[in-house]
Design a protein around this motif. Structure first.
Motif, PDB file in Angstrom:
ATOM      1  N   HIS A   1     -15.276  66.557 -55.268  1.00 37.92           N
ATOM      2  CA  HIS A   1     -15.306  66.834 -53.823  1.00 37.92           C
ATOM      3  C   HIS A   1     -14.982  65.593 -52.980  1.00 37.92           C
ATOM      4  CE1 HIS A   1     -16.679  71.010 -54.028  1.00 37.92           C
ATOM      5  NE2 HIS A   1     -17.372  70.622 -55.074  1.00 37.92           N
TER       6      HIS A   1
ATOM      7  N   HIS B   1     -12.834  63.194 -53.854  1.00 36.73           N
ATOM      8  CA  HIS B   1     -11.377  63.003 -53.907  1.00 36.73           C
ATOM      9  C   HIS B   1     -10.611  64.177 -53.299  1.00 36.73           C
ATOM     10  CE1 HIS B   1     -11.340  59.324 -56.259  1.00 36.73           C
ATOM     11  NE2 HIS B   1     -12.232  59.853 -57.075  1.00 36.73           N
ATOM     12  N   PHE B   2     -11.152  65.391 -53.490  1.00 38.87           N
ATOM     13  CA  PHE B   2     -10.461  66.611 -53.074  1.00 38.87           C
ATOM     14  C   PHE B   2     -11.463  67.536 -52.394  1.00 38.87           C
ATOM     15  CE2 PHE B   2      -8.761  65.028 -57.106  1.00 38.87           C
ATOM     16  CZ  PHE B   2      -7.494  64.646 -56.692  1.00 38.87           C
TER      17      PHE B   2
ATOM     18  N   THR C   1     -11.225  70.222 -50.728  1.00 41.53           N
ATOM     19  CA  THR C   1     -10.997  71.662 -50.854  1.00 41.53           C
ATOM     20  C   THR C   1     -10.118  71.920 -52.075  1.00 41.53           C
ATOM     21  OG1 THR C   1      -8.955  71.664 -49.559  1.00 41.53           O
ATOM     22  CG2 THR C   1     -11.035  71.960 -48.325  1.00 41.53           C
ATOM     23  N   LYS C   2     -10.146  73.156 -52.536  1.00 46.01           N
ATOM     24  CA  LYS C   2      -9.286  73.526 -53.653  1.00 46.01           C
ATOM     25  C   LYS C   2      -7.814  73.391 -53.256  1.00 46.01           C
ATOM     26  CE  LYS C   2     -10.533  77.014 -56.143  1.00 46.01           C
ATOM     27  NZ  LYS C   2     -10.699  78.348 -56.741  1.00 46.01           N
ATOM     28  N   GLU C   3      -7.503  73.714 -51.998  1.00 43.00           N
ATOM     29  CA  GLU C   3      -6.127  73.575 -51.526  1.00 43.00           C
ATOM     30  C   GLU C   3      -5.669  72.121 -51.621  1.00 43.00           C
ATOM     31  OE1 GLU C   3      -8.523  75.234 -49.878  1.00 43.00           O
ATOM     32  OE2 GLU C   3      -7.776  77.282 -50.040  1.00 43.00           O
ATOM     33  N   ALA C   4      -6.546  71.195 -51.262  1.00 47.64           N
ATOM     34  CA  ALA C   4      -6.205  69.774 -51.354  1.00 47.64           C
ATOM     35  C   ALA C   4      -5.963  69.375 -52.807  1.00 47.64           C
ATOM     36  CB  ALA C   4      -7.319  68.919 -50.749  1.00 47.64           C
ATOM     37  N   LEU C   5      -6.752  69.941 -53.722  1.00 49.34           N
ATOM     38  CA  LEU C   5      -6.586  69.626 -55.138  1.00 49.34           C
ATOM     39  C   LEU C   5      -5.286  70.191 -55.675  1.00 49.34           C
ATOM     40  CD1 LEU C   5      -7.452  68.444 -57.804  1.00 49.34           C
ATOM     41  CD2 LEU C   5      -8.946  70.424 -58.149  1.00 49.34           C
TER      42      LEU C   5
ATOM     43  N   LEU D   1      -2.599  70.978 -54.087  1.00 51.33           N
ATOM     44  CA  LEU D   1      -1.484  70.261 -53.476  1.00 51.33           C
ATOM     45  C   LEU D   1      -1.315  68.898 -54.164  1.00 51.33           C
ATOM     46  CD1 LEU D   1       0.743  70.092 -51.381  1.00 51.33           C
ATOM     47  CD2 LEU D   1      -0.946  69.213 -49.760  1.00 51.33           C
ATOM     48  N   ALA D   2      -2.424  68.225 -54.442  1.00 47.60           N
ATOM     49  CA  ALA D   2      -2.362  66.935 -55.141  1.00 47.60           C
ATOM     50  C   ALA D   2      -1.786  67.093 -56.544  1.00 47.60           C
ATOM     51  CB  ALA D   2      -3.756  66.305 -55.206  1.00 47.60           C
TER      52      ALA D   2
ATOM     53  N   PHE E   1       2.386  76.090 -47.648  1.00 44.00           N
ATOM     54  CA  PHE E   1       2.714  74.677 -47.807  1.00 44.00           C
ATOM     55  C   PHE E   1       4.194  74.591 -48.122  1.00 44.00           C
ATOM     56  CE2 PHE E   1      -1.788  73.953 -49.339  1.00 44.00           C
ATOM     57  CZ  PHE E   1      -2.142  73.130 -48.300  1.00 44.00           C
TER      58      PHE E   1
ATOM     59  N   VAL F   1       5.014  68.679 -46.404  1.00 42.94           N
ATOM     60  CA  VAL F   1       3.738  68.015 -46.709  1.00 42.94           C
ATOM     61  C   VAL F   1       3.891  66.886 -47.730  1.00 42.94           C
ATOM     62  CG1 VAL F   1       2.309  69.992 -46.097  1.00 42.94           C
ATOM     63  CG2 VAL F   1       3.062  69.723 -48.460  1.00 42.94           C
TER      64      VAL F   1
END
Length: 195
Positions: free
Chosen positions: A55, A57-58, A60-64, A66-67, A118, A123
């Motif tokens: 959490h 580092h990321f 939200t799941k969307e942030a993960l 996307l990463a 996205f 992005v």
């Protein structure tokens, strides 16, 4: 000479980087295997880190996811640079095959990115542009060697890669590496010069 505190800070940063990388690799594998229903806590458990680490580092799941995709694009850029260092006109096909294989393997992530609206060119503009530049370089070299049709642009090549993803998805071949590779070859063979 670095202080003990400076050494501790470096060690913590290195440890944080390793944890982040471990989370990315684990998420990539779990998303590819089981889809996006995997929770951040489950990813943490499989990565061998605490939920707080994920959490942090990321958020939200969307942030993960996307990463994960950006990380994969960066891997493709590094692979393209390595291929560019070799004098092989077939390097373009090697790179495009890698791109389609990675895309087929991670169709769930790509679908989620599309559903979340996205656009990677927005992005992750720098890495997307760098990948396109690397493909353009490989394309120019393949065309100069007579291995690829002269009337093809890099934008068309990138469109063919996207079209290959659609063909693989349409055929239901995302989980069948041999079948997805066969479909990719069928599409990419259209780039070759016909004798």
């Amino acid at each position: 000479m670095p202080s003990l505190e400076t050494e501790k800070t470096r060690a913590l940063r290195a440890d944080a980087r390793r944890n982040r990388d471990r989370v990315l690799r684990t998420a990539q594998r779990l998303f590819a295997e089981r889809g996006l229903a995997v929770s951040l806590d489950e990813i943490a458990r499989h990565a061998g880190v605490g939920p707080g680490t994920v959490h942090r580092h990321f958020p939200t799941k969307e942030a993960l996811y996307l990463a994960v995709v950006i990380d994969q694009l960066e891997q493709l850029v590094a692979e393209a640079k390595a291929l560019a260092a070799a004098d092989d006109p077939e390097a373009l096909f090697t790179q495009l095959t890698r791109m389609t294989a990675m895309g087929a393997e991670n169709a769930t992530v790509k679908s989620a990115l599309m559903a979340a609206e996205f656009d990677l060119r927005t992005v992750a503009a720098d890495v997307a542009a760098e990948l396109t530049d690397q493909v353009a370089h490989l394309l120019a070299r393949a065309q100069a060697a007579g291995a690829v049709r002269a009337d093809v642009t890099v934008d068309e090549v990138m469109a063919l890669v996207a079209g290959t993803f659609a063909a693989i998805r349409h055929a239901g071949a995302e989980s069948d590496p041999e079948r997805s590779a066969h479909l990719a070859r069928l599409v990419l063979d259209g780039l070759r010069v016909r004798g």
